[in-house]
Motif scaffolding. Structure first.
Motif, PDB file in Angstrom:
ATOM      1  N   ASN A 114      31.424  45.515  54.295  1.00 17.23           N
ATOM      2  CA  ASN A 114      30.605  45.617  52.649  1.00 17.23           C
ATOM      3  C   ASN A 114      31.083  45.731  51.503  1.00 17.23           C
ATOM      4  O   ASN A 114      31.518  45.814  50.659  1.00 17.23           O
ATOM      5  CB  ASN A 114      29.410  45.220  53.340  1.00 17.23           C
ATOM      6  N   ALA A 115      32.117  47.352  51.844  1.00 19.82           N
ATOM      7  CA  ALA A 115      32.011  48.266  50.522  1.00 19.82           C
ATOM      8  C   ALA A 115      33.431  47.119  50.446  1.00 19.82           C
ATOM      9  O   ALA A 115      33.517  47.200  49.237  1.00 19.82           O
ATOM     10  CB  ALA A 115      32.582  49.360  50.457  1.00 19.82           C
ATOM     11  N   LEU A 116      33.865  46.512  51.157  1.00 27.19           N
ATOM     12  CA  LEU A 116      35.171  46.375  50.594  1.00 27.19           C
ATOM     13  C   LEU A 116      35.225  44.995  50.551  1.00 27.19           C
ATOM     14  O   LEU A 116      35.751  44.465  49.061  1.00 27.19           O
ATOM     15  CB  LEU A 116      36.306  46.415  51.888  1.00 27.19           C
ATOM     16  N   TRP A 117      33.812  44.344  51.079  1.00 35.51           N
ATOM     17  CA  TRP A 117      33.453  43.472  49.724  1.00 35.51           C
ATOM     18  C   TRP A 117      32.826  42.810  48.755  1.00 35.51           C
ATOM     19  O   TRP A 117      33.241  42.100  48.292  1.00 35.51           O
ATOM     20  CB  TRP A 117      32.427  42.275  50.884  1.00 35.51           C
ATOM     21  N   TYR A 118      31.694  44.249  48.265  1.00 33.77           N
ATOM     22  CA  TYR A 118      31.355  44.554  47.372  1.00 33.77           C
ATOM     23  C   TYR A 118      32.757  44.678  46.014  1.00 33.77           C
ATOM     24  O   TYR A 118      32.874  43.966  44.290  1.00 33.77           O
ATOM     25  CB  TYR A 118      30.921  45.235  47.573  1.00 33.77           C
ATOM     26  N   ASN A 119      33.531  45.308  46.195  1.00 28.35           N
ATOM     27  CA  ASN A 119      34.786  45.698  45.402  1.00 28.35           C
ATOM     28  C   ASN A 119      35.853  43.981  45.898  1.00 28.35           C
ATOM     29  O   ASN A 119      36.531  44.225  44.622  1.00 28.35           O
ATOM     30  CB  ASN A 119      36.077  46.756  46.299  1.00 28.35           C
ATOM     31  N   ALA A 120      35.594  43.266  46.730  1.00 32.93           N
ATOM     32  CA  ALA A 120      36.837  42.055  46.192  1.00 32.93           C
ATOM     33  C   ALA A 120      35.445  40.911  45.211  1.00 32.93           C
ATOM     34  O   ALA A 120      36.408  40.776  44.089  1.00 32.93           O
ATOM     35  CB  ALA A 120      36.406  41.056  48.078  1.00 32.93           C
ATOM     36  N   LEU A 121      34.659  41.113  45.233  1.00 36.95           N
ATOM     37  CA  LEU A 121      33.583  40.628  44.527  1.00 36.95           C
ATOM     38  C   LEU A 121      33.839  41.115  42.601  1.00 36.95           C
ATOM     39  O   LEU A 121      34.268  40.596  41.731  1.00 36.95           O
ATOM     40  CB  LEU A 121      32.365  40.422  44.493  1.00 36.95           C
ATOM     41  N   ALA A 122      33.724  42.225  42.995  1.00 38.02           N
ATOM     42  CA  ALA A 122      33.740  42.830  41.187  1.00 38.02           C
ATOM     43  C   ALA A 122      35.094  42.783  40.926  1.00 38.02           C
ATOM     44  O   ALA A 122      35.133  42.423  39.903  1.00 38.02           O
ATOM     45  CB  ALA A 122      33.182  44.434  41.666  1.00 38.02           C
ATOM     46  N   ILE A 123      36.019  43.106  41.808  1.00 35.36           N
ATOM     47  CA  ILE A 123      37.230  43.150  41.171  1.00 35.36           C
ATOM     48  C   ILE A 123      37.849  41.034  41.003  1.00 35.36           C
ATOM     49  O   ILE A 123      39.013  41.577  39.420  1.00 35.36           O
ATOM     50  CB  ILE A 123      38.967  43.105  41.950  1.00 35.36           C
ATOM     51  N   TYR A 124      37.409  40.598  41.590  1.00 30.52           N
ATOM     52  CA  TYR A 124      37.175  39.419  41.089  1.00 30.52           C
ATOM     53  C   TYR A 124      36.809  38.913  40.075  1.00 30.52           C
ATOM     54  O   TYR A 124      37.720  38.528  39.242  1.00 30.52           O
ATOM     55  CB  TYR A 124      37.088  38.144  42.174  1.00 30.52           C
ATOM     56  N   ALA A 125      35.936  39.580  39.749  1.00 27.77           N
ATOM     57  CA  ALA A 125      34.930  38.744  38.403  1.00 27.77           C
ATOM     58  C   ALA A 125      36.145  40.275  36.857  1.00 27.77           C
ATOM     59  O   ALA A 125      35.926  39.193  36.062  1.00 27.77           O
ATOM     60  CB  ALA A 125      33.279  39.340  38.418  1.00 27.77           C
ATOM     61  N   ARG A 126      36.287  40.998  37.440  1.00 28.64           N
ATOM     62  CA  ARG A 126      37.246  41.903  36.422  1.00 28.64           C
ATOM     63  C   ARG A 126      37.887  41.279  36.025  1.00 28.64           C
ATOM     64  O   ARG A 126      38.439  40.876  34.964  1.00 28.64           O
ATOM     65  CB  ARG A 126      36.826  43.065  36.963  1.00 28.64           C
ATOM     66  N   LEU A 127      38.793  40.522  36.966  1.00 28.23           N
ATOM     67  CA  LEU A 127      40.467  40.405  36.552  1.00 28.23           C
ATOM     68  C   LEU A 127      39.545  39.025  36.480  1.00 28.23           C
ATOM     69  O   LEU A 127      40.447  38.180  35.061  1.00 28.23           O
ATOM     70  CB  LEU A 127      41.018  39.755  37.612  1.00 28.23           C
ATOM     71  N   LEU A 128      38.913  38.242  36.029  1.00 25.78           N
ATOM     72  CA  LEU A 128      38.627  36.431  35.549  1.00 25.78           C
ATOM     73  C   LEU A 128      38.328  37.553  33.877  1.00 25.78           C
ATOM     74  O   LEU A 128      38.865  36.243  33.120  1.00 25.78           O
ATOM     75  CB  LEU A 128      37.448  36.180  36.461  1.00 25.78           C
ATOM     76  N   GLN A 129      37.568  37.819  34.130  1.00 27.83           N
ATOM     77  CA  GLN A 129      37.645  38.303  32.639  1.00 27.83           C
ATOM     78  C   GLN A 129      38.664  38.706  32.238  1.00 27.83           C
ATOM     79  O   GLN A 129      39.059  38.366  30.436  1.00 27.83           O
ATOM     80  CB  GLN A 129      36.330  39.502  32.777  1.00 27.83           C
ATOM     81  N   THR A 130      39.730  39.675  32.458  1.00 31.72           N
ATOM     82  CA  THR A 130      40.620  39.691  32.107  1.00 31.72           C
ATOM     83  C   THR A 130      41.906  38.234  31.247  1.00 31.72           C
ATOM     84  O   THR A 130      42.295  38.209  30.126  1.00 31.72           O
ATOM     85  CB  THR A 130      41.981  40.102  32.699  1.00 31.72           C
ATOM     86  N   VAL A 131      41.684  37.262  32.173  1.00 39.48           N
ATOM     87  CA  VAL A 131      42.603  36.359  31.514  1.00 39.48           C
ATOM     88  C   VAL A 131      41.323  35.219  31.037  1.00 39.48           C
ATOM     89  O   VAL A 131      41.698  34.194  30.378  1.00 39.48           O
ATOM     90  CB  VAL A 131      42.886  34.927  33.199  1.00 39.48           C
ATOM     91  N   GLY A 132      40.172  35.200  30.403  1.00 40.08           N
ATOM     92  CA  GLY A 132      39.303  34.585  30.108  1.00 40.08           C
ATOM     93  C   GLY A 132      38.407  33.915  30.179  1.00 40.08           C
ATOM     94  O   GLY A 132      37.683  33.082  30.057  1.00 40.08           O
ATOM     95  N   ARG A 133      38.984  33.878  31.391  1.00 36.27           N
ATOM     96  CA  ARG A 133      38.075  33.179  32.839  1.00 36.27           C
ATOM     97  C   ARG A 133      35.945  33.798  32.741  1.00 36.27           C
ATOM     98  O   ARG A 133      35.533  34.131  33.654  1.00 36.27           O
ATOM     99  CB  ARG A 133      38.100  32.838  34.091  1.00 36.27           C
ATOM    100  N   ASN A 134      35.446  34.073  31.640  1.00 36.53           N
ATOM    101  CA  ASN A 134      34.437  34.850  31.674  1.00 36.53           C
ATOM    102  C   ASN A 134      33.345  33.914  32.112  1.00 36.53           C
ATOM    103  O   ASN A 134      32.488  34.382  33.090  1.00 36.53           O
ATOM    104  CB  ASN A 134      33.991  35.140  29.638  1.00 36.53           C
ATOM    105  N   LYS A 135      33.205  32.534  32.135  1.00 34.78           N
ATOM    106  CA  LYS A 135      31.988  32.275  33.025  1.00 34.78           C
ATOM    107  C   LYS A 135      31.967  32.058  34.715  1.00 34.78           C
ATOM    108  O   LYS A 135      31.034  32.318  34.779  1.00 34.78           O
ATOM    109  CB  LYS A 135      31.577  30.405  32.152  1.00 34.78           C
TER     110      LYS A 135
END
Length: 678
Positions: free
Chosen positions: A455-476
């Motif tokens: 679950n620590a990894l699961w949280y990181n997977a979600l947070a990482i995906y969100a962060r990387l989406l922001q990096t490419v401008g997919r903010n919504k």
């Protein structure tokens, strides 16, 4: 004893005669040189074999698998004035013969293994190098001193077998070999690749014979078959004198026309180039960089993967993802990292990474819950180091989207996100986490339900995906996953915190909460996006230090637990019973060092640098220049398991450079503050 030399192009490990001429010391230390496609040369520093996996040419016939022990040994004898000085060492039932280790004056490992023999008045050096990208071993002899001309006899011993098996004397073996010019060739069986040796200026005399009952001590300790017969086709004889140099090629391909010295020099230059890319060139960084190189191998025509450990592991998904940052990113091997991520991304199925690619070429096995989640961490770190937006957009983000979709709706083995946002997996009969020992139907460490590191990894997977989406401008879309991550971290605080103990439960399954003190909770502090606030992080770190910390890694279970096993030895049943029940795992030192610096800052940094002295000493202890897989839970923490383990080298190297020396990319983690949810 062992002395580490910081000077020169390569960090050298030197063992003098107090080690090399002591049988127990020499037979207990092993050397390994790998070829970048899954094969190797390796034995003990005495050159006596203690494992079925030892050999001068262990070829990967279907890289990185299909391994076969072709040339097991090459026994050297010096002949002068009627005296025969045998440099080999063999263990037989009740006897050691010959006892050539008595002539071994020194063992040095710089860019490859180097042996110095003093026999009579002759000083002879031998260097062994596995050539990158092919099933070829180069062996170079240099006569440093000799009062007169002498003869060097070389007797090859051939196994000609799959590397997990053992050979017994049989009538099927081919007793004939050929010498054409300087190239000798021999095919022991029709189904086994031919073996070639380039031996310049040698005379070959056929003396086909079996030698019986070689005894392999490590196999005996492991409760496995430990006797083997080896076949020798004959003897090479070469005349040498002071200052002479003889360089051999041993290969699965005909070496006619190849220059052995150029091959060796080219391999030396390749390894030197690995060091020039390092951000810092101190002795430990150089040693760990060369150790890391042993695990990065080719898969397919132009992709890469990571061998989990030597000698018996191949490439495993979990080990590969954990090891990738320390083997390829801190060492600045970005192209290799990209090829590794690509090969696993291409094999995602039902939102899961393969746990293992079978050796016989069957379909990959998908039976792990954490390998897929570690993919997010490896991919995130790859992007932070490389800033490769094209690969991020075209490969990594689509793979992540597919994984998250499957995990939210459910995939194999009951892996699914529950209504509270946490990830659950498995049942009591399945082992899906890294603590995966199973004996028959007995899962030694059952961890079904909601495991803390999953679950620590699961949280990181979600947070990482969100962060990387922001990096490419997919903010919504990023906001959707960031909100889900926040839900997970809040629920994590409610479910996993053990208020009576002041640490995290290891597994929660319904109303049952497992309070066993295990190291898995350290990932809640060490992953790119930690889940604990400073006060609770301090409590967890103290619990880890009080119960699990050793100089060489973290115990897998507290010694105060009634199920604690202090030693890892004996039969497969006994070893698997202890594998995750107290055994120390070196790879966990990496997450611990990261957490130590995050929680204690500069004080933690100083503590971490001091702690690594034991790791430096270990480099000369078991697999020379390598870090073992595991150690006994109790002092003196005897090394066990694989002599060279990818994630052991990787995680210690990653934490050393990123956290203790601050040589990673600029820090972008969520800080440990009092305002965190737990």
């Amino acid at each position: 004893m062992a002395v580490m030399l910081e000077g020169g192009e390569f960090m050298s490990i030197h063992l003098d005669r107090t080690v090399t001429q002591n049988f127990d010391e020499a037979i207990g230390r092993e050397w390994l040189d790998t070829n970048g496609i899954g094969g190797w040369a390796g034995a003990t520093i005495s050159n006596g074999h203690t494992r079925r996996y030892h050999g001068l040419l262990v070829a990967a016939t279907h890289p990185p698998v299909g391994r076969m022990v072709l040339l097991s040994k090459l026994e050297e004898t010096l002949v002068r004035d009627g005296a025969r000085l045998e440099l080999g060492t063999n263990v037989y039932p009740g006897a050691v013969h010959p006892q050539g280790y008595r002539y071994l004056a020194a063992y040095t490992q710089d860019f490859s293994p180097l042996f110095t023999y003093e026999a009579g008045a002759i000083v002879l050096q031998k260097r062994v190098v596995a050539i990158h990208g092919e099933n070829t071993t180069v062996i170079q002899y240099k006569v440093i001193e000799a009062p007169a001309d002498f003869q060097l006899e070389l007797r090859p011993f051939v196994a000609g077998r799959e590397y997990h098996s053992l050979t017994q004397a049989n009538a099927d073996i081919n007793r004939e070999s050929q010498l054409s010019g300087d190239v000798w060739s021999y095919q022991p069986y029709a189904q086994v690749p031919a073996l070639y040796m380039l031996v310049p200026g040698a005379r070959f005399v056929a003396q086909a014979d079996w030698y019986y009952n070689f005894e392999y001590l490590r196999e005996k300790e492991r409760g496995l078959d430990f006797h083997e017969d080896l076949f020798t086709p004959g003897i090479f004889t070469i005349s040498l004198q002071a200052g002479a140099q003889l360089t051999l090629i041993v290969s699965t391909e005909n070496p006619n026309g190849r220059n052995a010295d150029n091959l060796l020099a080219g391999e030396r230059a390749r390894r030197k180039n690995l060091l020039t890319a390092l951000p810092i060139a101190d002795d430990l960084t150089r040693a760990l960089s060369l150790a890391a190189d042993q695990f990065v191998v080719r898969r397919g025509a132009d992709l890469k993967t990571i061998i989990a450990g030597y000698h018996w592991f191949t490439d495993w998904g979990r080990d590969t993802m954990i090891a990738l940052p320390g083997l390829t990113l801190v060492t600045r091997r970005y192209d290799d990292a990209k090829k590794i991520l690509r090969v696993f991304a291409e094999n995602i199925d039902q939102g899961m990474l393969p746990n293992r690619f079978p050796e016989a070429g069957e379909q990959p096995e998908y039976n792990t819950v954490d390998a897929t989640l570690w993919f997010f961490v490896a991919a995130y770190k790859y992007f932070r180091y490389s800033q490769d937006k094209v690969f991020l957009k075209e490969t990594l983000l689509p793979a992540m989207a597919d994984i998250l979709d499957w995990h939210q709706r459910g995939t194999r083995y009951g892996i699914h996100m529950e209504s509270d946002g946490l990830l659950a997996a498995g049942n009591p009969d399945i082992q899906l986490t890294w603590m995966d020992a199973k004996i028959g139907d007995w899962v030694v460490t059952p961890r079904n339900g909601k495991a803390v590191e999953i679950n620590a990894l699961w949280y990181n997977a979600l947070a990482i995906y969100a962060r990387l989406l922001q990096t490419v401008g997919r903010n919504k879309k990023a906001q959707i996953y960031q909100a889900l991550a926040e839900k997970v971290v809040q629920r994590f605080a409610q479910v996993f915190w053990n208020p009576q103990g002041g640490y995290l439960f290891d597994v929660v399954d319904g109303e049952k909460s497992d309070g066993a003190i295990r190291p898995n909770q350290i990932l809640a502090l060490s992953l790119p996006f930690p889940l604990l606030g400073r006060n609770r992080a301090r409590q967890v770190l103290k619990t880890i230090e009080d119960h699990l910390l050793t100089p060489v890694g973290l115990r897998s279970l507290s010694p105060q637990d009634p199920d604690y096993h202090p030693t890892y030895e004996g039969s497969p049943f006994l070893r698997d019973s202890a594998y995750h029940q107290g055994t120390v795992w070196a790879w966990l030192l990496g997450p611990y060092l990261t957490a130590l610096v995050r929680v204690r800052g500069k004080t933690g940094q100083k503590q971490g640098l001091k702690l690594l002295q034991a790791v430096r000493n270990h480099l000369a202890e078991a697999g020379i220049g390598q870090i073992s897989e595991i150690f006994d839970g109790d002092a003196p923490h005897t090394p066990r398991g694989c002599i060279a383990q990818a994630w052991s080298v990787a995680e210690i190297g990653r934490a050393y450079l990123e956290d203790l020396l601050h040589e990673g990319p600029s820090e972008t983690i969520t800080p440990l503050t009092k305002s965190r949810h737990c």
